[in-house]
Design a protein around this motif. Structure first.
Motif, PDB file in Angstrom:
ATOM      1  N   MET A   1       0.848  -1.167   0.000  1.00 13.55           N
ATOM      2  CA  MET A   1       0.000   0.000   0.000  1.00 13.55           C
ATOM      3  C   MET A   1       0.899   1.237   0.000  1.00 13.55           C
ATOM      4  N   PRO A   2       0.606   2.223  -0.872  1.00 11.29           N
ATOM      5  CA  PRO A   2       1.444   3.422  -0.907  1.00 11.29           C
ATOM      6  C   PRO A   2       1.251   4.259   0.355  1.00 11.29           C
ATOM      7  N   LEU A   3       2.311   4.885   0.771  1.00 10.66           N
ATOM      8  CA  LEU A   3       2.249   5.741   1.948  1.00 10.66           C
ATOM      9  C   LEU A   3       1.832   7.136   1.522  1.00 10.66           C
ATOM     10  N   THR A   4       0.991   7.771   2.318  1.00 12.09           N
ATOM     11  CA  THR A   4       0.527   9.116   2.043  1.00 12.09           C
ATOM     12  C   THR A   4       0.863   9.996   3.231  1.00 12.09           C
ATOM     13  N   GLU A   5       1.475  11.123   2.955  1.00 10.29           N
ATOM     14  CA  GLU A   5       1.789  12.086   4.010  1.00 10.29           C
ATOM     15  C   GLU A   5       0.541  12.919   4.304  1.00 10.29           C
ATOM     16  N   ILE A   6       0.152  12.977   5.561  1.00  9.58           N
ATOM     17  CA  ILE A   6      -0.986  13.787   5.966  1.00  9.58           C
ATOM     18  C   ILE A   6      -0.460  14.893   6.869  1.00  9.58           C
ATOM     19  N   PRO A   7      -0.569  16.144   6.427  1.00  9.55           N
ATOM     20  CA  PRO A   7      -0.095  17.239   7.279  1.00  9.55           C
ATOM     21  C   PRO A   7      -1.012  17.381   8.506  1.00  9.55           C
ATOM     22  N   LEU A   8      -0.407  17.451   9.673  1.00  9.76           N
ATOM     23  CA  LEU A   8      -1.166  17.553  10.918  1.00  9.76           C
ATOM     24  C   LEU A   8      -0.800  18.833  11.651  1.00  9.76           C
ATOM     25  N   SER A   9      -1.808  19.455  12.223  1.00  4.68           N
ATOM     26  CA  SER A   9      -1.539  20.614  13.076  1.00  4.68           C
ATOM     27  C   SER A   9      -1.038  20.104  14.422  1.00  4.68           C
ATOM     28  N   ASP A  10      -0.531  21.005  15.230  1.00  2.26           N
ATOM     29  CA  ASP A  10      -0.062  20.618  16.563  1.00  2.26           C
ATOM     30  C   ASP A  10      -1.202  20.058  17.404  1.00  2.26           C
ATOM     31  N   GLU A  11      -2.386  20.639  17.252  1.00  2.00           N
ATOM     32  CA  GLU A  11      -3.546  20.177  18.017  1.00  2.00           C
ATOM     33  C   GLU A  11      -3.937  18.757  17.605  1.00  2.00           C
ATOM     34  N   GLU A  12      -3.952  18.485  16.299  1.00  2.00           N
ATOM     35  CA  GLU A  12      -4.290  17.151  15.802  1.00  2.00           C
ATOM     36  C   GLU A  12      -3.244  16.128  16.240  1.00  2.00           C
ATOM     37  N   ARG A  13      -1.985  16.516  16.198  1.00  2.00           N
ATOM     38  CA  ARG A  13      -0.910  15.626  16.628  1.00  2.00           C
ATOM     39  C   ARG A  13      -1.066  15.278  18.109  1.00  2.00           C
ATOM     40  N   GLN A  14      -1.480  16.259  18.926  1.00  2.00           N
ATOM     41  CA  GLN A  14      -1.673  16.026  20.360  1.00  2.00           C
ATOM     42  C   GLN A  14      -2.838  15.060  20.596  1.00  2.00           C
ATOM     43  N   VAL A  15      -3.924  15.199  19.820  1.00  2.00           N
ATOM     44  CA  VAL A  15      -5.062  14.287  19.946  1.00  2.00           C
ATOM     45  C   VAL A  15      -4.624  12.869  19.596  1.00  2.00           C
ATOM     46  N   LEU A  16      -3.867  12.722  18.505  1.00  2.00           N
ATOM     47  CA  LEU A  16      -3.383  11.399  18.105  1.00  2.00           C
ATOM     48  C   LEU A  16      -2.430  10.818  19.151  1.00  2.00           C
ATOM     49  N   GLU A  17      -1.625  11.658  19.761  1.00  2.00           N
ATOM     50  CA  GLU A  17      -0.711  11.191  20.811  1.00  2.00           C
ATOM     51  C   GLU A  17      -1.506  10.693  22.021  1.00  2.00           C
ATOM     52  N   THR A  18      -2.590  11.383  22.354  1.00  2.00           N
ATOM     53  CA  THR A  18      -3.454  10.962  23.458  1.00  2.00           C
ATOM     54  C   THR A  18      -4.087   9.605  23.145  1.00  2.00           C
ATOM     55  N   VAL A  19      -4.591   9.444  21.917  1.00  2.00           N
ATOM     56  CA  VAL A  19      -5.181   8.170  21.503  1.00  2.00           C
ATOM     57  C   VAL A  19      -4.126   7.074  21.542  1.00  2.00           C
ATOM     58  N   ARG A  20      -2.925   7.377  21.054  1.00  2.00           N
ATOM     59  CA  ARG A  20      -1.826   6.400  21.044  1.00  2.00           C
ATOM     60  C   ARG A  20      -1.535   5.894  22.444  1.00  2.00           C
ATOM     61  N   GLN A  21      -1.437   6.802  23.392  1.00  2.00           N
ATOM     62  CA  GLN A  21      -1.138   6.415  24.775  1.00  2.00           C
ATOM     63  C   GLN A  21      -2.294   5.630  25.386  1.00  2.00           C
ATOM     64  N   ARG A  22      -3.529   6.092  25.171  1.00  2.00           N
ATOM     65  CA  ARG A  22      -4.701   5.444  25.762  1.00  2.00           C
ATOM     66  C   ARG A  22      -4.879   4.020  25.250  1.00  2.00           C
ATOM     67  N   SER A  27       2.908   3.966  17.636  1.00  2.00           N
ATOM     68  CA  SER A  27       3.183   5.165  16.837  1.00  2.00           C
ATOM     69  C   SER A  27       1.906   5.944  16.568  1.00  2.00           C
ATOM     70  N   ILE A  28       2.094   7.188  16.134  1.00  2.00           N
ATOM     71  CA  ILE A  28       0.963   8.030  15.765  1.00  2.00           C
ATOM     72  C   ILE A  28       0.287   7.466  14.520  1.00  2.00           C
ATOM     73  N   ASP A  29       1.050   6.846  13.628  1.00  2.00           N
ATOM     74  CA  ASP A  29       0.468   6.210  12.442  1.00  2.00           C
ATOM     75  C   ASP A  29      -0.518   5.111  12.853  1.00  2.00           C
ATOM     76  N   GLN A  30      -0.157   4.324  13.847  1.00  2.00           N
ATOM     77  CA  GLN A  30      -1.057   3.279  14.330  1.00  2.00           C
ATOM     78  C   GLN A  30      -2.309   3.886  14.955  1.00  2.00           C
TER      79      GLN A  30
END
Length: 65
Positions: A1-22, A27-30
């Motif tokens: 599957m080809p990889l696609t870069e998705i630009p994330l804001s700092d706020e979106e990155r923080q939400v993904l980091e919270t989901v990752r930890q929970r 990784s944030i990709d997961q």
């Protein structure tokens, strides 16, 4: 599957980091993949009224009569 870069804001990155930890993901990709699959499952459940498998499920060997 080809990889696609998705630009994330700092706020979106923080939400993904919270989901990752929970969810105990590595990784944030997961975390992004987990959120996408969860949204797909919930959408299918809303449409059909019940949970559906997102993978091939073996059925009966003889046809229904």
């Amino acid at each position: 599957m080809p990889l696609t870069e998705i630009p994330l804001s700092d706020e979106e990155r923080q939400v993904l980091e919270t989901v990752r930890q929970r969810e105990g993901l590595e990784s944030i990709d997961q975390a992004l993949e987990w959120l996408a699959k969860t949204a797909l499952r919930n959408g299918a459940k809303r449409i059909t009224g019940r949970g559906r498998a997102l993978y091939a499920v073996g059925g009966k060997t003889k046809p229904c009569e």
